[in-house]
Write a protein that holds these residues in place. Structure first.
Motif, PDB file in Angstrom:
ATOM      1  N   GLU A  83       1.538   1.711  -4.378  1.00 23.06           N
ATOM      2  CA  GLU A  83       0.687   1.929  -4.872  1.00 23.06           C
ATOM      3  C   GLU A  83       0.583   3.315  -5.346  1.00 23.06           C
ATOM      4  O   GLU A  83      -0.498   3.505  -6.598  1.00 23.06           O
ATOM      5  N   ASP A  84       0.635   4.496  -5.595  1.00 19.51           N
ATOM      6  CA  ASP A  84       0.531   5.671  -5.622  1.00 19.51           C
ATOM      7  C   ASP A  84       1.816   5.758  -6.717  1.00 19.51           C
ATOM      8  O   ASP A  84       2.361   7.128  -7.332  1.00 19.51           O
ATOM      9  N   ARG A 141       3.792  12.512 -14.062  1.00 21.13           N
ATOM     10  CA  ARG A 141       4.579  12.970 -13.189  1.00 21.13           C
ATOM     11  C   ARG A 141       5.399  13.735 -12.941  1.00 21.13           C
ATOM     12  O   ARG A 141       6.655  14.683 -12.210  1.00 21.13           O
ATOM     13  N   GLN A 174       0.699   7.986 -16.423  1.00 18.97           N
ATOM     14  CA  GLN A 174       1.541   8.624 -15.180  1.00 18.97           C
ATOM     15  C   GLN A 174       2.899   9.181 -15.030  1.00 18.97           C
ATOM     16  O   GLN A 174       2.873  10.155 -14.232  1.00 18.97           O
ATOM     17  N   SER A 204       0.267  -1.198  -0.383  1.00 24.25           N
ATOM     18  CA  SER A 204       0.321   0.015   0.100  1.00 24.25           C
ATOM     19  C   SER A 204       0.811   1.440   0.035  1.00 24.25           C
ATOM     20  O   SER A 204       0.861   2.455  -0.493  1.00 24.25           O
ATOM     21  N   ASP A 264      11.006   8.432  -7.009  1.00 24.37           N
ATOM     22  CA  ASP A 264       9.920   9.022  -5.752  1.00 24.37           C
ATOM     23  C   ASP A 264      10.628   7.228  -4.670  1.00 24.37           C
ATOM     24  O   ASP A 264       9.561   7.201  -3.959  1.00 24.37           O
ATOM     25  N   SER A 284       3.799   5.848  -9.997  1.00 26.87           N
ATOM     26  CA  SER A 284       3.536   5.931 -11.767  1.00 26.87           C
ATOM     27  C   SER A 284       4.658   4.780 -11.806  1.00 26.87           C
ATOM     28  O   SER A 284       5.735   5.009 -12.151  1.00 26.87           O
TER      29      SER A 284
END
Length: 351
Positions: free
Chosen positions: A147-148, A159, A155, A144, A194, A150
């Motif tokens: 999950e963000d 980004r 996406q 989780s 990221d 990209s």
């Protein structure tokens, strides 16, 4: 003189053929990588990752590059980045590199399955992704957090044009923001940034006792070589930017895990055979199901021999200890000045 010269020519020919490289950028002191030009088969790279994490493998690996380190202190994370389109990157001198022979496609699925089998009740991080192919595989309770991340081309493009993207600080040189191929390459570097940003905000994942695994496949440099040519300035600039970004990524991951992480890079010009992987859904999670309705015995596990030897020899040691202690108590001299026999002698005298 003829035989040594022939051997040297053969060695040089093999080195020339095995131009692809397996490099270790950062690793803890508990793991020993020896410096040398020993070629490693491409299909055994996952075994090197498994052994460095302290897991057993099906077939013995007779590769002198990896030595036996501290068996009681294994790394908390293994990061393996595969770069296609180039056989060698200009990496720092403190890294260790080995030639790769028989560069066939590989995956760390076996290592990922082992982690979730042994640490299913904890929160191991297992991230396997290839941004250019829009393929991501994350399993477990810690998915989780990522999950963000990209992963699709749309996406990734969006980004890059956000305020905190790498475009604001990365020197593009001859690369362009208006070219799709250049944006694909830069988006893969954004994924590296990221990942470290997410870990820095969730440091508890890097401090738990379960090992983590990151397997990243980058092919943006290969697309730049196809678009501009390998002799172009764009390809040279992209190669240098990628080398610098990988070293920064390795340093950040190493520091996030408190110096207890292995960061490896595999550079492959082209794979000898195409890579066919079964498709899996994003953020796939294994669901428990009844796979043994007839109460059959479990399948053989490769840790069985280790556990059996530990239990077997511990039982022998305990049995010997009981025998020795019982023998000494039985044959103890009553004349010894011990509390047992002092109380016994006084009772005899009173009688």
């Amino acid at each position: 003189m003829g035989v040594p010269l022939a051997l040297w020519l053969v060695s040089a020919l093999v080195t020339g053929i095995s131009a692809n490289e397996f490099s270790v950028l950062r690793y803890p002191e508990s793991i020993v990588f020896r410096e040398g030009s020993w070629p490693i088969p491409g299909e055994r790279i996952p075994d090197v990752a498994a052994l460095s994490m302290g897991f057993s493998i099906e077939e013995d690996l007779s590769w002198p590059g990896l030595a036996v380190g501290d068996l009681f202190r294994r790394p908390r994370a293994t990061v393996l980045v595969t770069v296609t389109g180039i056989d060698k990157l200009t990496l720092p001198k403190n890294s260790i590199s080995y030639p790769v022979e028989n560069a066939v496609p590989f995956s760390l699925d076996g290592v990922a399955n082992t982690i979730h089998t042994l640490f299913s009740e904890e929160t191991p991080v297992v991230v396997q992704l290839a941004p250019s192919e829009e393929r991501v595989y994350m399993v477990g309770k810690a998915n989780s957090v990522f999950e963000d991340l990209s992963v699709t081309l749309r996406q990734l493009r969006n980004r890059l044009f956000q305020e905190n993207s790498i475009l604001a600080s990365l020197p593009l040189n001859s690369l362009s923001r208006n070219n799709e191929v250049d944006l694909l390459f830069l988006s893969e570097l954004q994924v590296l940034h990221d990942i470290t940003s997410l870990l820095s905000r969730h440091k508890h994942l890097a401090k738990d006792h379960s090992p983590d695994l990151y397997s990243l496949e980058l092919s943006g440099l290969e697309e730049i070589g196809k678009r501009y040519g390998e002799d172009s300035q764009q390809f040279k600039d992209a190669s240098q930017i990628l080398a610098d970004s990988l070293q920064k990524f390795a340093d950040e991951m190493y520091n996030l895990y408190g110096g207890n992480a292995v960061v490896e890079v595999v550079t492959v010009k082209t794979f000898d055979t195409p890579f066919v992987r079964k498709s899996r859904s994003i953020l796939q999670s294994t669901q428990p199901k009844d796979e043994n309705p007839y109460n059959l015995g479990y399948e053989y596990n490769f840790n069985y021999a280790v556990i059996f030897n530990i239990v077997f020899w511990m039982m022998i040691v305990l049995a010997i200890a009981v025998i020795v202690i019982s023998y000494n108590l039985w044959n103890m001299d009553p004349g010894y000045d011990s509390i047992i026999y002092r109380m016994t002698n006084q009772k005899i005298r009173m009688d």
